[in-house]
Design a protein around this motif. Structure first.
Motif, PDB file in Angstrom:
ATOM      1  N   LYS A  46      -8.879  -5.224  -4.745  1.00  0.00           N
ATOM      2  CA  LYS A  46      -7.927  -4.157  -4.463  1.00  0.00           C
ATOM      3  C   LYS A  46      -8.230  -2.899  -5.263  1.00  0.00           C
ATOM      4  N   GLU A  47      -7.811  -1.782  -4.686  1.00  0.00           N
ATOM      5  CA  GLU A  47      -7.833  -0.487  -5.374  1.00  0.00           C
ATOM      6  C   GLU A  47      -9.211  -0.116  -5.910  1.00  0.00           C
ATOM      7  N   THR A  48     -10.235  -0.396  -5.102  1.00  0.00           N
ATOM      8  CA  THR A  48     -11.587   0.050  -5.444  1.00  0.00           C
ATOM      9  C   THR A  48     -12.166   0.761  -4.229  1.00  0.00           C
ATOM     10  N   ALA A  49     -13.115   1.653  -4.472  1.00  0.00           N
ATOM     11  CA  ALA A  49     -13.705   2.424  -3.379  1.00  0.00           C
ATOM     12  C   ALA A  49     -14.532   1.538  -2.454  1.00  0.00           C
ATOM     13  N   ASP A  50     -15.074   0.452  -2.987  1.00  0.00           N
ATOM     14  CA  ASP A  50     -15.910  -0.466  -2.202  1.00  0.00           C
ATOM     15  C   ASP A  50     -15.373  -1.881  -2.389  1.00  0.00           C
ATOM     16  N   PRO A  51     -14.270  -2.231  -1.731  1.00  0.00           N
ATOM     17  CA  PRO A  51     -13.568  -3.492  -2.017  1.00  0.00           C
ATOM     18  C   PRO A  51     -14.340  -4.762  -1.677  1.00  0.00           C
ATOM     19  N   PHE A  52     -15.378  -4.661  -0.814  1.00  0.00           N
ATOM     20  CA  PHE A  52     -16.102  -5.864  -0.402  1.00  0.00           C
ATOM     21  C   PHE A  52     -17.463  -6.017  -1.081  1.00  0.00           C
ATOM     22  N   SER A  53     -17.790  -5.120  -1.989  1.00  0.00           N
ATOM     23  CA  SER A  53     -19.140  -5.132  -2.572  1.00  0.00           C
ATOM     24  C   SER A  53     -19.461  -6.437  -3.282  1.00  0.00           C
ATOM     25  N   LYS A  54     -18.447  -7.132  -3.797  1.00  0.00           N
ATOM     26  CA  LYS A  54     -18.682  -8.356  -4.562  1.00  0.00           C
ATOM     27  C   LYS A  54     -18.337  -9.616  -3.770  1.00  0.00           C
ATOM     28  N   TRP A  55     -18.265  -9.454  -2.433  1.00  0.00           N
ATOM     29  CA  TRP A  55     -17.832 -10.578  -1.608  1.00  0.00           C
ATOM     30  C   TRP A  55     -18.763 -10.814  -0.427  1.00  0.00           C
TER      31      TRP A  55
ATOM     32  N   ASN B 171       0.810  -1.216   0.000  1.00  0.00           N
ATOM     33  CA  ASN B 171       0.000   0.000   0.000  1.00  0.00           C
ATOM     34  C   ASN B 171       0.846   1.271   0.000  1.00  0.00           C
ATOM     35  N   GLY B 172       1.853   1.327  -0.869  1.00  0.00           N
ATOM     36  CA  GLY B 172       2.676   2.523  -0.994  1.00  0.00           C
ATOM     37  C   GLY B 172       3.759   2.642   0.054  1.00  0.00           C
ATOM     38  N   LEU B 173       3.867   1.669   0.946  1.00  0.00           N
ATOM     39  CA  LEU B 173       4.905   1.720   1.976  1.00  0.00           C
ATOM     40  C   LEU B 173       6.240   1.296   1.389  1.00  0.00           C
ATOM     41  N   SER B 174       7.299   1.745   1.993  1.00  0.00           N
ATOM     42  CA  SER B 174       8.612   1.254   1.591  1.00  0.00           C
ATOM     43  C   SER B 174       8.727  -0.205   2.020  1.00  0.00           C
ATOM     44  N   THR B 175       9.614  -0.940   1.380  1.00  0.00           N
ATOM     45  CA  THR B 175       9.813  -2.346   1.735  1.00  0.00           C
ATOM     46  C   THR B 175      10.193  -2.489   3.201  1.00  0.00           C
TER      47      THR B 175
ATOM     48  N   LEU C 197      -7.949 -22.888  12.205  1.00  0.00           N
ATOM     49  CA  LEU C 197      -8.398 -21.521  12.459  1.00  0.00           C
ATOM     50  C   LEU C 197      -7.820 -20.635  11.363  1.00  0.00           C
ATOM     51  N   ASP C 198      -8.693 -20.148  10.529  1.00  0.00           N
ATOM     52  CA  ASP C 198      -8.265 -19.402   9.343  1.00  0.00           C
ATOM     53  C   ASP C 198      -8.396 -17.902   9.559  1.00  0.00           C
ATOM     54  N   HIS C 199      -7.469 -17.148   8.976  1.00  0.00           N
ATOM     55  CA  HIS C 199      -7.604 -15.689   8.887  1.00  0.00           C
ATOM     56  C   HIS C 199      -8.361 -15.408   7.600  1.00  0.00           C
ATOM     57  N   TRP C 200      -9.605 -14.963   7.723  1.00  0.00           N
ATOM     58  CA  TRP C 200     -10.422 -14.725   6.527  1.00  0.00           C
ATOM     59  C   TRP C 200      -9.678 -13.825   5.549  1.00  0.00           C
ATOM     60  N   MET C 201      -9.116 -12.756   6.071  1.00  0.00           N
ATOM     61  CA  MET C 201      -8.223 -11.937   5.255  1.00  0.00           C
ATOM     62  C   MET C 201      -6.800 -12.247   5.703  1.00  0.00           C
ATOM     63  N   ALA C 202      -6.047 -12.831   4.820  1.00  0.00           N
ATOM     64  CA  ALA C 202      -4.749 -13.414   5.161  1.00  0.00           C
ATOM     65  C   ALA C 202      -3.837 -12.431   5.881  1.00  0.00           C
ATOM     66  N   LYS C 203      -3.218 -12.930   6.959  1.00  0.00           N
ATOM     67  CA  LYS C 203      -2.308 -12.079   7.736  1.00  0.00           C
ATOM     68  C   LYS C 203      -1.099 -11.651   6.923  1.00  0.00           C
ATOM     69  N   LYS C 204      -0.850 -12.359   5.835  1.00  0.00           N
ATOM     70  CA  LYS C 204       0.234 -11.973   4.928  1.00  0.00           C
ATOM     71  C   LYS C 204      -0.013 -10.575   4.359  1.00  0.00           C
ATOM     72  N   TYR C 205      -1.288 -10.232   4.132  1.00  0.00           N
ATOM     73  CA  TYR C 205      -1.636  -8.955   3.517  1.00  0.00           C
ATOM     74  C   TYR C 205      -2.164  -7.930   4.521  1.00  0.00           C
ATOM     75  N   LEU C 206      -2.852  -8.428   5.571  1.00  0.00           N
ATOM     76  CA  LEU C 206      -3.422  -7.526   6.570  1.00  0.00           C
ATOM     77  C   LEU C 206      -3.021  -7.995   7.969  1.00  0.00           C
ATOM     78  N   PRO C 207      -1.747  -7.830   8.316  1.00  0.00           N
ATOM     79  CA  PRO C 207      -1.253  -8.347   9.603  1.00  0.00           C
ATOM     80  C   PRO C 207      -1.908  -7.709  10.810  1.00  0.00           C
ATOM     81  N   GLU C 208      -2.458  -6.498  10.653  1.00  0.00           N
ATOM     82  CA  GLU C 208      -3.091  -5.830  11.788  1.00  0.00           C
ATOM     83  C   GLU C 208      -4.370  -6.544  12.233  1.00  0.00           C
ATOM     84  N   LEU C 209      -4.874  -7.459  11.417  1.00  0.00           N
ATOM     85  CA  LEU C 209      -6.095  -8.203  11.760  1.00  0.00           C
ATOM     86  C   LEU C 209      -5.781  -9.621  12.239  1.00  0.00           C
ATOM     87  N   ASN C 210      -4.544  -9.862  12.656  1.00  0.00           N
ATOM     88  CA  ASN C 210      -4.109 -11.187  13.102  1.00  0.00           C
ATOM     89  C   ASN C 210      -5.012 -11.796  14.165  1.00  0.00           C
ATOM     90  N   CYS C 211      -5.406 -10.990  15.145  1.00  0.00           N
ATOM     91  CA  CYS C 211      -6.205 -11.485  16.268  1.00  0.00           C
ATOM     92  C   CYS C 211      -7.587 -10.854  16.317  1.00  0.00           C
TER      93      CYS C 211
END
Length: 293
Positions: free
Chosen positions: A159-168, A48-52, A119-133
């Motif tokens: 990704k990169e849409t104003a409403d990212p969950f509308s189709k899910w 998301n635009g962050l440095s590595t 126990l699955d992370h619905w949104m993978a912690k690889k991409y959204l680590p802040e939602l780990n717990c």
């Protein structure tokens, strides 16, 4: 933990501001499934635009909150009567999860058995680590659904849409239950809806866990179970003329409807039994052939 905090603290001011904005955006993801006005900012996966360097530091920091702190050897000290002073861990979470969903005995994604449940992370912690717990991001699913070739670490939003969950769909915030019927065309089983928006979400779910392919394979197994029931009735000397068999199929269908959410693939079995009651269907002819001596 301190070392990882120091790594974050040593980043540039620009990187730290970007991290804070990233966190504030993503932690509001659940609001995007409601009708909040104004809408929350669109969720975005790392980087998301962050440095590595910043993305790595951020991910490493949040990783610890799930592994190892959430595991049984550590856990969190929280004020909860049910814990009787014990620390809150992943297993404690699952115990509470099972107690709250004691009538659910099947995988909430595929309706199959819970073999190899994880126990699955619905949104993978690889991409959204802040939602780990984050509780609304944790769901127990079967091992097959969690395989890399099925859900694995795939993104469950656009990704990169104003409403990212509308189709899910979402297991808690936007479940699919009651919004579809089962259909089979050219040996392919699908979940269908007359609503185009819901159908788009059903197709996304299908692609996510390869549901159509797996249910189409399960079709033969469910027909075999009906065949065994009919053969069993024949061995017991029960009359199985057309009317008697139809009566039995109707009774089996009624029983199976009561097993939805309890017995694996009950949703699929109900649909097959419905077809077996329809004289115009191929399944009617096949099931009635089992009763012929």
């Amino acid at each position: 933990m301190l070392n990882r905090m120091q790594t974050v603290a040593s980043l540039s001011i620009a990187d730290k501001r970007a991290l804070v904005n990233h966190y504030k955006r993503n932690i509001r993801y659940s609001e995007a499934f409601g009708s909040t006005n104004p809408s929350p900012p669109a969720v975005a996966p790392l980087p998301n635009g962050l440095s590595t360097l910043a993305a790595t530091a951020y991910s490493d920091f949040f990783e610890m909150f799930y592994a190892p702190i959430f595991y049984d050897q550590k856990g969190y000290s929280i004020n909860a009567i049910d814990l009787n002073g014990e620390r809150f861990t992943r297993n404690k979470y699952l115990t509470a999860y099972h107690a709250a969903n004691d009538n659910l005995k099947v995988c909430p994604l595929c309706d199959g058995g819970m073999d190899g449940a994880e126990l699955d992370h619905w949104m993978a912690k690889k991409y959204l680590p802040e939602l780990n717990c984050y509780p609304q991001n944790l769901v127990e699913i079967c091992g097959a659904c969690n395989k890399r070739t099925n859900k694995g670490e795939k993104l469950v939003f656009d990704k990169e849409t104003a409403d990212p969950f509308s189709k899910w769909f979402h297991p808690y915030l936007r479940p699919a239950v009651g919004l579809f019927t089962v259909d089979r065309q050219e040996r392919k089983v699908r979940l269908v809806s007359d609503n185009a928006s819901i159908q788009e979400r059903l197709d996304k779910l299908d692609n996510l866990i390869n549901l159509s392919k797996r249910w189409s394979q399960e079709w033969k197994t469910q027909l075999k179970r009906i065949e065994k029931k009919i053969y069993g009735a024949r061995r017991r000397g029960q009359s199985l003329d057309k009317d008697a068999l139809q009566s039995k199929i109707q009774a089996w269908k009624n029983e199976t409807e009561d097993e939805v959410g309890i017995e694996p693939y009950a949703l699929l079995a109900v649909y097959i039994l419905s077809l077996a009651l329809d004289p115009s269907s191929d399944e009617y002819a096949e099931v009635h052939s089992y009763a012929q001596v």
